[in-house]
Design a protein around this motif. Structure first.
Motif, PDB file in Angstrom:
ATOM      1  N   PRO A   1       0.829  -1.216   0.000  1.00 47.33           N
ATOM      2  CA  PRO A   1       0.000   0.000   0.000  1.00 47.33           C
ATOM      3  C   PRO A   1       0.861   1.264   0.000  1.00 47.33           C
ATOM      4  N   GLY A   2       0.521   2.175  -0.905  1.00 47.46           N
ATOM      5  CA  GLY A   2       1.258   3.437  -1.007  1.00 47.46           C
ATOM      6  C   GLY A   2       2.445   3.396  -1.929  1.00 47.46           C
ATOM      7  N   LEU A   3       2.794   2.209  -2.449  1.00 45.62           N
ATOM      8  CA  LEU A   3       3.989   2.084  -3.289  1.00 45.62           C
ATOM      9  C   LEU A   3       3.653   1.853  -4.752  1.00 45.62           C
TER      10      LEU A   3
ATOM     11  N   VAL B   1       8.444   7.576   3.845  1.00 41.52           N
ATOM     12  CA  VAL B   1       7.268   6.785   4.208  1.00 41.52           C
ATOM     13  C   VAL B   1       6.134   7.281   3.313  1.00 41.52           C
ATOM     14  N   SER B   2       5.655   6.436   2.412  1.00 42.67           N
ATOM     15  CA  SER B   2       4.727   6.872   1.360  1.00 42.67           C
ATOM     16  C   SER B   2       3.281   6.535   1.691  1.00 42.67           C
ATOM     17  N   TYR B   3       2.423   7.553   1.525  1.00 43.73           N
ATOM     18  CA  TYR B   3       0.975   7.398   1.682  1.00 43.73           C
ATOM     19  C   TYR B   3       0.306   7.830   0.385  1.00 43.73           C
ATOM     20  N   ARG B   4      -0.420   6.926  -0.270  1.00 48.33           N
ATOM     21  CA  ARG B   4      -1.182   7.330  -1.453  1.00 48.33           C
ATOM     22  C   ARG B   4      -2.547   7.846  -0.985  1.00 48.33           C
ATOM     23  N   GLN B   5      -2.758   9.140  -1.186  1.00 48.61           N
ATOM     24  CA  GLN B   5      -3.979   9.787  -0.705  1.00 48.61           C
ATOM     25  C   GLN B   5      -4.760  10.467  -1.820  1.00 48.61           C
TER      26      GLN B   5
END
Length: 544
Positions: free
Chosen positions: A154-156, A191-195
């Motif tokens: 998630p997020g990548l 630290v990646s967050y897909r928003q």
């Protein structure tokens, strides 16, 4: 976002703009503190559109659910690489030279042994592709759009390409001396967050449940192609049900917006992510190159989602997290704040609106002037380079750089305040590494105090805030009231050895005046004697 094609360009090196005034307008103890700013440059007074209503006792950020609050489906394929020629980009982006990043990195490396290696920066964006030039320093934070359809964590997955470019400016590290590009903090972790995504839209099909966890999509991205390249304008966006890769931006700058119709991402999930980062302590710096822009209406007016973000950023800062946000880009739905009264803006941008807790970043262009797409406002904190951007190519399996994007079917340079913000986030990470005892608010004060202040009352204006960031000064300056690790300089009494004020001896003038006086006296005596002799002669009897 469009796919990329890369080719080298020659960029001129601009002169440094502005003067670093270390304490003006920041409330730091200094005998040289400037006078309060005027209405155009000072923080807006309470009760104006430019100042958000204060938080109340019951205002709290929403709990982090770990997934989206809406079901989204993919409408466009993810950013791709073309089958064209591999073109290398080996020049240094102008922003690196303008900010003297190489010198700043040498300072941090000498003091700490790495360049931000002990720092984690949370990137809340469109996701981050695990590009090889991150060397595995990208972690999954979460996905608030959909379950990645390429098997990534998630997020990548970054279908738009935006988040990877942002993260690259922060922490990209080619480890190749022939490559000019390098991230600001090339040893830091992301630290990646897909928003947010413009390639996804709300799924209104009747078979979808009303409140599911993050959705998924079975479409697979196309394979192949050379790295460092961009789809030609005639190319579509891959295969499957998508309608082609969406354009990332127009020539005015990146125009993506939270809660924009036909896209994924809400203020609610943004607030959730910020709260989650604060609770977990996973990162000490947050970069948000995502904005929500609306027309200003009246003092005290605030939307529910905006209030949630306001509570979240305050919550994070109180837990010692530096919060950085892009100042926003001018678009059809976000007009420039060029009105006569700066405290009644045409556009209000969230999160920058909450400037008590958020350091928002405007964009400058290569000559040092304000980029025309950068939204003005009393909340602007500092500025950084935001045009002719070079960063990591976000296409999956890419191994190079990108400096172009597809806009309306045509290639154009990558630009926007979205890419100015990560310059500042990277410097914030270096300051946190150099000064581990500084809390979040003191880190922001240091960035503002050492910026290249504009020629405005109080050392700030509504265009670049306190000025363009100065990484070297931020890492080395001793400031009044400094609580960092560097010892303050001890005062030394200097012996006064100055010459006379005019630098001219008075002796020649005294001699000249004395001689003149003597000559006048001798002349007067001579005249007296001559006059007496003549008078005596005139009184004698005539000769015979």
């Amino acid at each position: 976002m469009g796919s990329r094609r890369s080719f080298p360009r020659k960029l001129g090196l601009p002169g440094r703009a502005g003067v670093a005034l270390f304490a003006a307008g920041l409330g730091l103890a200094s005998p040289f503190a400037a006078a309060p700013a005027s209405a155009q440059t000072a923080d807006a007074p309470a009760g104006t559109w430019a100042t958000p209503p204060p938080l109340g006792p019951g205002d709290a950020p929403p709990a982090d659910t770990g997934h989206s609050d809406t079901t989204y489906k993919k409408k466009n394929e993810c950013v791709q690489r073309s089958l064209g020629q591999n073109v290398e980009i080996n020049f240094r982006p102008w922003g690196q030279d303008y900010l003297q990043l190489q010198k700043a990195q040498e300072i941090v490396r000498a003091a700490t042994g790495s360049v931000g290696g002990n720092q984690k920066v949370a990137v809340i964006d469109t996701g981050v592709t695990p590009h090889p030039w991150f060397q595995g320093r990208v972690e999954s934070g979460g996905d608030y759009v959909a379950t990645p359809d390429n098997g990534a964590e998630p997020g990548l997955q970054d279908c738009d390409g935006h988040g990877t470019e942002v993260a690259g400016i922060i922490a990209g590290n080619p480890q190749d001396p022939k490559v000019g590009f390098i991230g600001v903090a090339p040893d830091a972790h992301i630290v990646s967050y897909r928003q947010l995504s413009e390639n996804y839209a709300k799924d209104d099909s009747p078979q979808q449940p009303s409140a599911p966890p993050s959705g998924s999509n079975s479409q697979q991205p196309p394979a192949g192609g050379s790295s460092n390249s961009q789809l030609p304008p005639s190319s579509g966006g891959g295969t499957g049900g998508g309608s082609g890769t969406a354009p990332q931006q127009d020539n005015k700058g990146d125009n993506r917006q939270l809660q924009k119709e036909g896209t994924a991402g809400t203020l609610n999930t943004l607030a959730q992510i910020i709260r989650g980062i604060a609770d977990s302590g996973r990162a000490k710096v947050i970069n948000m190159s995502v904005d929500h822009c609306r027309a200003g209406t009246a003092p005290g007016d605030i939307q529910e989602g905006e209030r949630k973000v306001q509570a979240a950023v305050h919550y994070a800062v109180e837990r010692d997290i530096v919060v950085i946000a892009a100042a926003g880009n001018v678009s059809e739905n976000c007009p420039q704040n060029d009105q006569a009264d700066p405290n009644k803006p045409k556009s209000i941008v969230t999160p920058p609106w909450f400037s008590d807790d958020v350091l928002s970043v405007g964009a400058i262009q290569e000559d040092g002037s304000v980029a025309p797409f950068s939204v003005h406002g009393p909340w602007v904190g500092v500025a950084a380079p935001g045009t002719k951007i070079v960063s990591l190519d976000p296409a999956e399996h890419s191994t190079g750089l990108a400096n172009l994007t597809i806009a309306n079917g045509n290639p154009s340079p990558i630009q926007g305040t979205s890419f100015a913000a990560p310059y500042v986030a990277g410097v914030a990470a270096l300051v946190r590494s150099m000064y581990p005892k500084l809390n979040a608010r003191d880190v922001v004060k240091r960035l503002k105090a050492t910026a290249q202040h504009p020629a405005a009352p109080g050392g700030r204006d509504n265009f670049v805030g306190y000025g363009v960031i100065d990484p070297v000064a931020a890492l080395t300056a001793n400031l009044p009231g400094d609580t960092g690790n560097l010892s303050l300089p001890k005062p030394v009494v200097q012996e006064a050895t100055l010459p006379p004020a005019d630098g001219i001896s008075s002796t020649p003038m005294i001699v000249a005046l004395a001689g003149t006086g003597g000559g006048v006296a001798a002349l007067l005596i001579t005249l007296f004697v001559v006059h007496t002799i003549r008078r005596n002669r005139s009184g004698s009897p005539p000769a015979r």
